[in-house]
Each structure stands twice: as structure tokens, then as C-alpha cells.
Design a protein around this motif. Sequence first.
Motif, PDB file in Angstrom:
ATOM      1  N   ALA A 158     -10.797  -2.070   6.048  1.00 37.12           N
ATOM      2  CA  ALA A 158     -11.929  -1.152   6.251  1.00 37.12           C
ATOM      3  C   ALA A 158     -13.080  -1.870   6.962  1.00 37.12           C
ATOM      4  CB  ALA A 158     -12.392  -0.600   4.909  1.00 37.12           C
ATOM      5  N   THR A 159     -13.367  -3.112   6.513  1.00 37.81           N
ATOM      6  CA  THR A 159     -14.462  -3.866   7.123  1.00 37.81           C
ATOM      7  C   THR A 159     -14.138  -4.214   8.580  1.00 37.81           C
ATOM      8  OG1 THR A 159     -14.649  -4.883   4.939  1.00 37.81           O
ATOM      9  CG2 THR A 159     -16.117  -5.707   6.648  1.00 37.81           C
ATOM     10  N   LEU A 160     -12.865  -4.583   8.832  1.00 32.91           N
ATOM     11  CA  LEU A 160     -12.448  -4.895  10.204  1.00 32.91           C
ATOM     12  C   LEU A 160     -12.712  -3.711  11.121  1.00 32.91           C
ATOM     13  CD1 LEU A 160      -9.080  -6.793   9.628  1.00 32.91           C
ATOM     14  CD2 LEU A 160     -11.022  -7.646  10.947  1.00 32.91           C
ATOM     15  N   LYS A 161     -12.301  -2.508  10.652  1.00 31.65           N
ATOM     16  CA  LYS A 161     -12.478  -1.310  11.480  1.00 31.65           C
ATOM     17  C   LYS A 161     -13.954  -1.037  11.726  1.00 31.65           C
ATOM     18  CE  LYS A 161      -8.054   0.846  10.714  1.00 31.65           C
ATOM     19  NZ  LYS A 161      -7.196   1.567   9.766  1.00 31.65           N
ATOM     20  N   LYS A 162     -14.764  -1.332  10.682  1.00 33.71           N
ATOM     21  CA  LYS A 162     -16.195  -1.072  10.804  1.00 33.71           C
ATOM     22  C   LYS A 162     -16.822  -1.946  11.889  1.00 33.71           C
ATOM     23  CE  LYS A 162     -17.871  -0.755   6.681  1.00 33.71           C
ATOM     24  NZ  LYS A 162     -18.495  -1.326   5.462  1.00 33.71           N
ATOM     25  N   ILE A 163     -16.350  -3.202  12.019  1.00 30.48           N
ATOM     26  CA  ILE A 163     -16.976  -4.087  13.005  1.00 30.48           C
ATOM     27  C   ILE A 163     -16.188  -4.140  14.313  1.00 30.48           C
ATOM     28  CG2 ILE A 163     -18.179  -5.493  11.277  1.00 30.48           C
ATOM     29  CD1 ILE A 163     -16.037  -7.652  11.754  1.00 30.48           C
ATOM     30  N   GLY A 164     -15.276  -3.178  14.505  1.00 27.96           N
ATOM     31  CA  GLY A 164     -14.591  -3.064  15.782  1.00 27.96           C
ATOM     32  C   GLY A 164     -13.328  -3.887  15.933  1.00 27.96           C
ATOM     33  N   GLY A 165     -12.760  -4.381  14.819  1.00 26.02           N
ATOM     34  CA  GLY A 165     -11.495  -5.119  14.883  1.00 26.02           C
ATOM     35  C   GLY A 165     -10.331  -4.163  15.092  1.00 26.02           C
ATOM     36  N   ASN A 166      -9.256  -4.657  15.718  1.00 25.54           N
ATOM     37  CA  ASN A 166      -8.117  -3.805  16.026  1.00 25.54           C
ATOM     38  C   ASN A 166      -6.944  -4.129  15.085  1.00 25.54           C
ATOM     39  OD1 ASN A 166      -6.115  -2.262  17.212  1.00 25.54           O
ATOM     40  ND2 ASN A 166      -5.757  -3.729  18.869  1.00 25.54           N
ATOM     41  N   VAL A 167      -6.800  -3.323  14.007  1.00 19.88           N
ATOM     42  CA  VAL A 167      -5.701  -3.533  13.055  1.00 19.88           C
ATOM     43  C   VAL A 167      -4.490  -2.755  13.572  1.00 19.88           C
ATOM     44  CG1 VAL A 167      -4.926  -3.227  10.674  1.00 19.88           C
ATOM     45  CG2 VAL A 167      -7.316  -3.792  11.151  1.00 19.88           C
ATOM     46  N   ILE A 168      -3.444  -3.496  14.024  1.00 15.32           N
ATOM     47  CA  ILE A 168      -2.303  -2.793  14.622  1.00 15.32           C
ATOM     48  C   ILE A 168      -1.275  -2.389  13.569  1.00 15.32           C
ATOM     49  CG2 ILE A 168      -2.492  -3.756  16.953  1.00 15.32           C
ATOM     50  CD1 ILE A 168      -0.301  -5.794  16.099  1.00 15.32           C
ATOM     51  N   TYR A 169      -1.325  -3.023  12.386  1.00 21.15           N
ATOM     52  CA  TYR A 169      -0.344  -2.688  11.355  1.00 21.15           C
ATOM     53  C   TYR A 169      -0.873  -3.082   9.995  1.00 21.15           C
ATOM     54  CZ  TYR A 169       4.101  -2.693   8.735  1.00 21.15           C
ATOM     55  OH  TYR A 169       5.081  -2.472   7.803  1.00 21.15           O
ATOM     56  N   ARG A 170      -0.678  -2.212   9.003  1.00 15.21           N
ATOM     57  CA  ARG A 170      -1.038  -2.534   7.622  1.00 15.21           C
ATOM     58  C   ARG A 170       0.231  -2.349   6.794  1.00 15.21           C
ATOM     59  NH1 ARG A 170      -1.581  -3.622   2.919  1.00 15.21           N
ATOM     60  NH2 ARG A 170      -3.144  -2.868   1.450  1.00 15.21           N
ATOM     61  N   GLY A 171       0.785  -3.461   6.279  1.00 15.39           N
ATOM     62  CA  GLY A 171       2.053  -3.360   5.549  1.00 15.39           C
ATOM     63  C   GLY A 171       1.963  -3.931   4.146  1.00 15.39           C
ATOM     64  N   LYS A 172       3.000  -3.622   3.343  1.00 13.92           N
ATOM     65  CA  LYS A 172       3.059  -4.172   1.986  1.00 13.92           C
ATOM     66  C   LYS A 172       4.406  -4.838   1.760  1.00 13.92           C
ATOM     67  CE  LYS A 172      -0.134  -1.133  -0.392  1.00 13.92           C
ATOM     68  NZ  LYS A 172      -0.341  -0.272  -1.559  1.00 13.92           N
ATOM     69  N   ILE A 173       4.385  -5.957   1.035  1.00  9.72           N
ATOM     70  CA  ILE A 173       5.644  -6.620   0.679  1.00  9.72           C
ATOM     71  C   ILE A 173       5.811  -6.597  -0.841  1.00  9.72           C
ATOM     72  CG2 ILE A 173       5.735  -8.129   2.714  1.00  9.72           C
ATOM     73  CD1 ILE A 173       4.830  -9.852  -0.383  1.00  9.72           C
ATOM     74  N   GLN A 174       7.075  -6.668  -1.254  1.00 10.62           N
ATOM     75  CA  GLN A 174       7.381  -6.717  -2.681  1.00 10.62           C
ATOM     76  C   GLN A 174       7.260  -8.182  -3.116  1.00 10.62           C
ATOM     77  OE1 GLN A 174       8.657  -3.964  -4.581  1.00 10.62           O
ATOM     78  NE2 GLN A 174       8.396  -5.336  -6.324  1.00 10.62           N
TER      79      GLN A 174
END
Lengths: 300, 377
Positions: free
Chosen positions: B184-200
Motif C-alpha cells: 500500500a505504501t509503495l503504491k502511495k509513493i509511486g512504486g510499481n508493484v508487478i506481483y503480490r504473491g503468497k507462499i506456504q
Amino acid sequence: MEIFLQQIVNGLAIGSIYALVAIGYTMVYGVMKLINFAHGDLVALAAYIGLTVLMQAFGMHITNLWAIILMFVVSALFISLFGVLLERLAYRPLRRAPRLSAVVSALGASLAIENGIMLIWGPNIKVFPSNVFPSASWHISGVVINSTQIAILLLSVILMLALYIFINKTKIGAAIRASAIDQDAAKLMGINVNGIIIAIFALGSFLGSIGGLFIGIYYRELYFQMGWIYGLNAFIAAIIGGIGNIPGAMLGGMLLGIFNVLIAGYVSNGWSEALTFVLLIIILIIKPTGILGERVAEKV
Amino acid sequence: MKLKNLLWVVVSLAFVFVSSSVFAAGVIKIGVQAPITGSFANEGQGIDNAVKMLVAQQNAKGGLLGKKLEVVTCDDEGTAVGGAICARKLVNDGVVAVIGTYSSTPAESAEPIYARAGVLQTSDATADSLTKHGYWTFFRNSCPNSAEATFTADFLVKDKHFKRIVVLSDYSTYATDLANATEATLKKIGGNVIYRGKIQAGSQNFTPILTKIKSMNPDVIYFSGYYTDGGLIRAQEVSLGMKAAFVGGDSNDNPEFFKLAGKASNGVYMINVPRPDILPYPLAKEFLRDYQARYHMMPPSIWTLFNADGLRAIMYAIEKTKTTDTKKLAAFLHNLKNFQGITGPITFTKDGERAGSRFMAYEIYNNNQYKVVYKED
């Protein structure tokens, strides 16, 4: 396409480990109609013993190659003996007892080994050195294969072929097949069924120990409860292939390995474990004998 | 008949004697809830060791309020169920306060049980939600995820200028919370999140998800989970021939990470509060010296020291208020300002949050040498 191929390579590596472990479940079930739940913990024990031998060997400045050979030999011998001992202590006294008693005994043995590992090696994770196999890797049109994966695949295939030839072309193999079909008739034909049972425990534990060492070399992280989860996956692999059927265990292991990585790669990593069980349920409903199975798996 | 009556009298007298001895004993019980076994065993043992050491030191000075302190340890295995079981056990054992636990999931499952029983709880767990429930018994002794997320986003975007960012977590309360806050903070300051994943966590085979990530050409993988997975993720990332940088959240910063990652540790960035050995405070140097002398090793990580500070704040409160009434202790702690701690000055806000944070980013080189590359002023 290259992503898909990379996933298949990843899946075959873990699949061969599942296959090696699954053979132990299937052989014991074939002859004794017993699910040896302690088998997974023997696999974990093999990895821990292998690590100890390796560290000792490095400590004595033995060269890498000899240290690896020593690790495989000592660990496999010890675990084969341990498997035979397990049968002698936990299963033989219950051979004529109701099936449930043997299952409870197996679960007890499993917990005993797991906690034994924790007491000897401690509750913290243990880490295999990263330089066991030379860290070479090959890039083939975008797909990366490393030396460990190749070693795992090659060794597993060689071991499984050897086992297949042993079961189908030797006298002892014929006796094992006969005991699996009908123990009493085999006895009447002069087959020493006790000896056969010792042989399958030794063989199954031997292959499982190689699987355990591969887990150590490939993932490098050991924790004392690992036997349960790897054992469970291999057990499912054995069911998928048809429990009691040796080629089935090999096939089931490979298929489960590939299934796991495809789910983890294309659906989500968190779902791969859950969907493994869904797959198991589907197989049991549609084809309870598994893919290559001949006999119906009895309820345990 | 007579004999039977006599027996009853003896039994009931024995009962009265035993039960009264429990309540009249001249000890103050301090609980430890920590993962003594399981994935975070070495962190849990660190917390347990630190508490036992500080309590022994306090007892050597004569204890508190003229009573000796006694430590009761419960192993929550780092799981939600374990946390709830431990909380009930420690409450039944009659502890005044509980130090720990290490991770957010068992801390959160234990919280309501301690709150209902009026037992103080101080944990290093960093999920923001822990101080949002309004439990008067909970005191965080570390910095919350939101503070770390802000620092991480600044480091990735403003300092390193990464263009294609992958954010990974596991499914735990803590790691999900930290990754979500960071994203959320990255998006707020203009960062480009290309993927958000979860691992077991604990699944050991991360090549499938890494293979998928590889095809997206990321500059950096940020992982908010724990060292047991982080070390393997980094090792497998390098073995797949990926060039993306690896940035680990605070729970990756553990010696086990470097063992697991091996040579692949080089070039890893770790985000954490200052390492124990570079804390500038005399108290920290003294604590590390004593810990080393007693256990012949260094504490596993800074989290040990945070919990030690939690215990020190509670002991200080008992000393100052001259009571073990937890309502009064909590009121005192909620107004604590700049109490000198091992990890810096301790100030608690009204909701049990520790005020202020001082994060740093380290770069790892030569397998486990590190240098500070970015820090909060």
C-alpha cells in the motif's frame, strides 16, 4: 512454453523423491496389507544421519566425492537395518492381531522416531552444506537445470530400474511377488515369508533413505517433523499409482511432483497442499485401485 | 465409620493446606510464552534465555517487593492453537505478566485470554492489529509493521529506484500484514508493484512460484516472511539464474537465513531495527556481555532484546508502583516516558504501542558481513 518446461523440471526433481519414498509404502502394503506410517520418519532420520556423517567427514578433511559416498553408504545401511528392526519390534508381534492394532503401532513408532530426532538433534532446523554437489547449472533455451536435479533424476531412475529388475527377474523377487499374492500359499510352497518381510523392509527403507538424503541435498533444510509431510505426500503418491504396485508408486510419485508444482506455479503456492488431498479424494472415488493398481485398496 | 470420618478430616485439611500454600507463596510469577520448538525455535529459546537471565539477576538483587521472581515457560510452537493453549496454562499458573511471544499469530490468539484474566502481555510481534483491539493488557515492545512498511517503501523506491517490484509473504498474520502495508505504501509513493504473491511457509519447494516470477522480469523481490523460508527462497532464486535483488523484512534477519542461502546471501538487503551488536547503549553492551557469559552464544536476534526490554519495563513498573495489581501496573506503563531500555528509550502510548522507530537497511557481502546502506534519521 519455457516457463512450463521449467516447472516440469522442478516437478520431476521433487517427483523422483516422492517416488523413492512411495515405493517403501507400496512394497510393505503389497505383502503385509499394512500402511507403515513410520516410513516417513525413517526418511527424515536418513537425512539427519547423512548430515552428521557428512559433517564428520568434512571435519576429517575427506574429499567431497568420498564424503558424499560415505554419507550415502552409512545412512542407507543404517536406515535399512533400522527398518528391519522396526518391523521386528513394532509389527511382527502384531502380525495376527486386528489391522487397527498394527496401524496404531505404526503411528506410535512414527511419533517415537520423530521425537527421538528432536532429542538427539534438537528442535531447531539443521542446514545441509550448500556445496555437496558442484553447483553447476545448464541453461537450455531458457530452462535452468542444476547438477543436483540431474543427479536426483538419474540416481532415482537407476535405483527404480534396478528394483524393477530385481522384483521381476530374480528368485527373491518372485518370492516377494508370490507373498504379495497369497502369504499362506507362499508358505506352503516353501517360501520363508519372514525372510521376505525382512527383505521388503530393508529394501523399502533403503530407497526411502536415498529419498531423505536427496531432500537434504536439494532443499538443505531439515526439521524434525519433516518426515510426516514428506511421508504423507509419498503415501498419496502410492495411492495414486495403486497401492501395492511398484511401477505405480514410481508413476504416482512423478505425477504428484508435477501436479504439485503446476498448482503452485499456476494457481497458488498455498493451495498445492490442499489440492493434493482433493486429488486423492477424487482418485479414491473414481478409481480406488489407483492408476496401475490391481487390487482394491482396503480401508485402514 | 470413625476411621472414615478421620480420613475425611485429614483429606480436607491436606487440601486446605495445599491450596493455601499456592496462594501464600512469596513469589511473583513471570510467564514466558515463546516458540521453544517449531520453525522459530531458536528465537523462542532466545526469549526464554533472556527472561531467565534477567530474572536471575533481579533475584540476586533480592527480587521485587521482597519476593523472589519465578519464571514459568510455555511452548506455543509459533502456532495460533499453541498460543491459546499457552495463554490458558499461564493464566492458570497465576502469572502476573507474560513475556513473548515471538510471532504475531500466537500473540493474537493469546491476547483476549490474557485481557479477560487481567494478565499483562508484552510481545515483540509486529502486526499492527495487535494494538488495535483495545486490550489494556497488551504492550508491544518493538516497532509495528506500519513503521517498517514506510521505511521499506522509501528504501525500494527513493533510495534504490527499483522499477519492477515483487512483494511476497506467507499466510501468517504478521507477514501478510507487513506485505500488505508495504504494498500500500509503495503504491502511495509511486512504486510499481508487478506481483503480490503468497507462499506456504515450510513448503521448501519455492521454484514453482519463482519460475512464474522470473517470467515477469522483476528488479527486486521483497519478502516479508520468516528466515526459514526466506533463506530457501533466496537460494532457489539464484539457482534458477534470476538476477532480481532480494530484500528481506525483519524476520529474515537471523543466522539461519545465511546458512540456508549459502553463497546466495551475498547482495541480499535486510530491513531491520539496529542489530544487537551495534546498539549504542551501555545497557545493550552489558546485556550482550552477560548473555554471552551465561549461554556461550550471542542472542539469536534483536527480538530477544526487545522482549528483554518488555520484561525490564514490567519489573520497573512493579518496583515503582509497589504492587502486582495489573490494573495499576498497566496504568503506570501506559504513561511510561523514555525509560532507558536495552534497545533505546521506551515510551508506551495509550494503546500499548511502543513509540518511535529506527529502522536500517543492511547489505550482506562476503557471506555474512554486513554494512548499513540506508537508515532513518
